[in-house]
Structure formats: structure tokens, C-alpha cells
Scaffold this motif. Sequence first.
Motif, PDB file in Angstrom:
ATOM      1  N   TRP A  78     -10.198 -34.822 -49.377  1.00  0.00           N
ATOM      2  CA  TRP A  78     -11.059 -35.528 -48.425  1.00  0.00           C
ATOM      3  C   TRP A  78     -11.834 -36.704 -49.015  1.00  0.00           C
ATOM      4  CZ3 TRP A  78      -8.857 -34.994 -44.302  1.00  0.00           C
ATOM      5  CH2 TRP A  78      -8.457 -33.768 -43.769  1.00  0.00           C
ATOM      6  N   PRO A  79     -12.428 -36.609 -50.204  1.00  0.00           N
ATOM      7  CA  PRO A  79     -13.176 -37.782 -50.693  1.00  0.00           C
ATOM      8  C   PRO A  79     -12.306 -39.003 -50.951  1.00  0.00           C
ATOM      9  CG  PRO A  79     -13.054 -36.081 -52.386  1.00  0.00           C
ATOM     10  CD  PRO A  79     -12.554 -35.466 -51.116  1.00  0.00           C
ATOM     11  N   ALA A  80     -11.033 -38.802 -51.237  1.00  0.00           N
ATOM     12  CA  ALA A  80     -10.130 -39.938 -51.435  1.00  0.00           C
ATOM     13  C   ALA A  80      -9.474 -40.371 -50.129  1.00  0.00           C
ATOM     14  CB  ALA A  80      -9.056 -39.580 -52.469  1.00  0.00           C
ATOM     15  N   TYR A  81      -9.120 -39.400 -49.300  1.00  0.00           N
ATOM     16  CA  TYR A  81      -8.305 -39.681 -48.116  1.00  0.00           C
ATOM     17  C   TYR A  81      -9.096 -40.356 -47.001  1.00  0.00           C
ATOM     18  CZ  TYR A  81      -4.800 -38.895 -44.479  1.00  0.00           C
ATOM     19  OH  TYR A  81      -3.874 -39.068 -43.481  1.00  0.00           O
ATOM     20  N   ILE A  82     -10.285 -39.852 -46.706  1.00  0.00           N
ATOM     21  CA  ILE A  82     -11.024 -40.370 -45.552  1.00  0.00           C
ATOM     22  C   ILE A  82     -11.383 -41.849 -45.711  1.00  0.00           C
ATOM     23  CG2 ILE A  82     -13.206 -40.205 -44.271  1.00  0.00           C
ATOM     24  CD1 ILE A  82     -12.944 -37.190 -44.404  1.00  0.00           C
ATOM     25  N   PRO A  83     -11.988 -42.281 -46.826  1.00  0.00           N
ATOM     26  CA  PRO A  83     -12.289 -43.719 -46.922  1.00  0.00           C
ATOM     27  C   PRO A  83     -11.038 -44.591 -46.915  1.00  0.00           C
ATOM     28  CG  PRO A  83     -12.737 -42.614 -49.005  1.00  0.00           C
ATOM     29  CD  PRO A  83     -12.490 -41.542 -47.996  1.00  0.00           C
ATOM     30  N   LEU A  84      -9.946 -44.098 -47.499  1.00  0.00           N
ATOM     31  CA  LEU A  84      -8.709 -44.878 -47.487  1.00  0.00           C
ATOM     32  C   LEU A  84      -8.154 -44.991 -46.070  1.00  0.00           C
ATOM     33  CD1 LEU A  84      -6.542 -46.368 -49.085  1.00  0.00           C
ATOM     34  CD2 LEU A  84      -5.374 -44.169 -49.413  1.00  0.00           C
ATOM     35  N   ALA A  85      -8.206 -43.896 -45.311  1.00  0.00           N
ATOM     36  CA  ALA A  85      -7.724 -43.921 -43.928  1.00  0.00           C
ATOM     37  C   ALA A  85      -8.554 -44.873 -43.071  1.00  0.00           C
ATOM     38  CB  ALA A  85      -7.755 -42.513 -43.341  1.00  0.00           C
ATOM     39  N   VAL A  86      -9.875 -44.863 -43.276  1.00  0.00           N
ATOM     40  CA  VAL A  86     -10.752 -45.775 -42.533  1.00  0.00           C
ATOM     41  C   VAL A  86     -10.464 -47.222 -42.930  1.00  0.00           C
ATOM     42  CG1 VAL A  86     -13.150 -46.455 -42.125  1.00  0.00           C
ATOM     43  CG2 VAL A  86     -12.550 -44.027 -42.245  1.00  0.00           C
ATOM     44  N   TYR A  87     -10.262 -47.448 -44.215  1.00  0.00           N
ATOM     45  CA  TYR A  87      -9.947 -48.794 -44.709  1.00  0.00           C
ATOM     46  C   TYR A  87      -8.659 -49.316 -44.076  1.00  0.00           C
ATOM     47  CZ  TYR A  87      -8.401 -52.442 -47.940  1.00  0.00           C
ATOM     48  OH  TYR A  87      -7.948 -53.620 -48.475  1.00  0.00           O
ATOM     49  N   SER A 150     -18.418 -41.086 -49.675  1.00  0.00           N
ATOM     50  CA  SER A 150     -17.000 -41.345 -49.409  1.00  0.00           C
ATOM     51  C   SER A 150     -16.531 -40.731 -48.096  1.00  0.00           C
ATOM     52  CB  SER A 150     -16.144 -40.832 -50.574  1.00  0.00           C
ATOM     53  OG  SER A 150     -16.290 -39.435 -50.733  1.00  0.00           O
ATOM     54  N   THR A 151     -17.051 -39.565 -47.741  1.00  0.00           N
ATOM     55  CA  THR A 151     -16.530 -38.865 -46.566  1.00  0.00           C
ATOM     56  C   THR A 151     -17.273 -39.172 -45.272  1.00  0.00           C
ATOM     57  OG1 THR A 151     -17.886 -36.933 -47.133  1.00  0.00           O
ATOM     58  CG2 THR A 151     -15.589 -36.942 -47.890  1.00  0.00           C
ATOM     59  N   THR A 152     -18.539 -39.564 -45.351  1.00  0.00           N
ATOM     60  CA  THR A 152     -19.306 -39.803 -44.120  1.00  0.00           C
ATOM     61  C   THR A 152     -19.769 -41.247 -43.961  1.00  0.00           C
ATOM     62  OG1 THR A 152     -21.451 -39.199 -45.085  1.00  0.00           O
ATOM     63  CG2 THR A 152     -20.129 -37.419 -44.158  1.00  0.00           C
ATOM     64  N   VAL A 153     -20.107 -41.910 -45.053  1.00  0.00           N
ATOM     65  CA  VAL A 153     -20.567 -43.295 -44.948  1.00  0.00           C
ATOM     66  C   VAL A 153     -19.402 -44.229 -44.639  1.00  0.00           C
ATOM     67  CG1 VAL A 153     -21.642 -45.220 -46.185  1.00  0.00           C
ATOM     68  CG2 VAL A 153     -22.563 -42.906 -46.426  1.00  0.00           C
TER      69      VAL A 153
END
Length: 218
Positions: A78-87, A150-153
Motif C-alpha cells: 500500500w505505501p508504494a502502490y497508492i501514491p503511484l496509482a494516484v500519480y 504516502s497512503t492518505t496525503v
Amino acid sequence: MCFSATASFTAGTLLLGIGTLVLRAARRPNELAFAAIPLLFAIQQLVEGVVWLTFNFDAPLLNTLMTHVYSFFSHVLWPAYIPLAVYMLEPPGRRRRALIPVVAIGAAVSTYLLYMLVVYSVVSRPIGQHVEYDSPHFYAAAVMLLYLVSTTVSPLLSTHRMVKVFGALALLSFGAVYYFYTAWFISVWCFFAALLSSVIYFHFVLPQPRRSLTEVAS
């Protein structure tokens, strides 16, 4: 989740259905990573359902395997995946550029926690109506803060309304769960984050407001 195998399997099954609908609603390749979030949460909840069953049927080897699979989702993915998906979802502009350091932070946190998972085994145990994951390295203040960033901001930085809603709900649930369920934080927050991921469906089905050139640039 933290309450019972039935709750975990129910949540996982529900999210499998929602996740399938979300993936079908994604129209462009850059949307697929974000659209897959509910489906990935579904798998994580189903894994925790198996963790619960290992307690009931005294299956220590399966428990160790499933505990580490679950921890891979909660600690590493999750800490790697979520910001990358949002990006990937974000159109070109300042918001997308602002996400680059958040993606880097998420990758660093993920790498560190993967290393710690390899060096220090995670142990799961039932405590009343909850699953406790003994993973003390996760609670270092700096790591927790960067994990939260990384996961919420990262969703909060998005220009997409429902992506922001997902980030805001995840952040609020973090505070509530940490206050009421500190000892079982990993399990409980992942459960609520999993359910909250269902709002991602609305990002793909609700009409997207038109953006002005100024909004896109920002």
C-alpha cells in the motif's frame, strides 16, 4: 478482519464484486492501477479470513504463510502502490509533479518495511475479537508518519473529487482506529480502508466536472 473469519470473508467477497465493477468501469490504461485498489483490498481481506481459520484449526505453517502474505499487503504494497496509482491517474500539471516526491516516499517506506519483514518475522495471534499482528518495527513514529503521507496525503493531492474523498476518509479512519484500537491497528485500519475503497467506484461512474486550464495547470 479483526472481528471474525466471517467478517473478513464477507468484506472480501463484497469487495470482489465492487472491484470487478470498478475495473470494468475504467476506460483508460492509466486508470487501471487505481481501479484495482478495491480488488486488492478484497484479496487482503480474504487472506485475513484464512488467518482466522488457522487459529481455529491449529495450522501453524499456514498461519505463518498467510500472516506474511497479509503483512505484504499492509506493510509493503500500500505505501508504494497508492501514491503511484494516484500519480498515474492525475493529468499533467503541478498536482502531478507534487506527487512525485510522495511516490518516492512511498517506495522508500515500502522498501524499508519489506526489509524489516524479511529480517524480523511477523506473528499473528487472536486477542478476543481481534487479530494482533506483532510487528513492532511498523510503529516507529517516523515510519508511521511517512506511511500515512504516502497512503492518505497522496489522494488528497489529487484534482479528482472522489480520489480526494477516499484520501480524506482514509485519514479520518486512521485517527479513529489509532485512538480506539491501537493494539490491533494494522488489522482494523486495513479493514476500514478496504470498505472505504468502495468509494473509488463513484470516481468512475459519476460525471467528471470539466476543468479549466488554470485548474489543470494546478
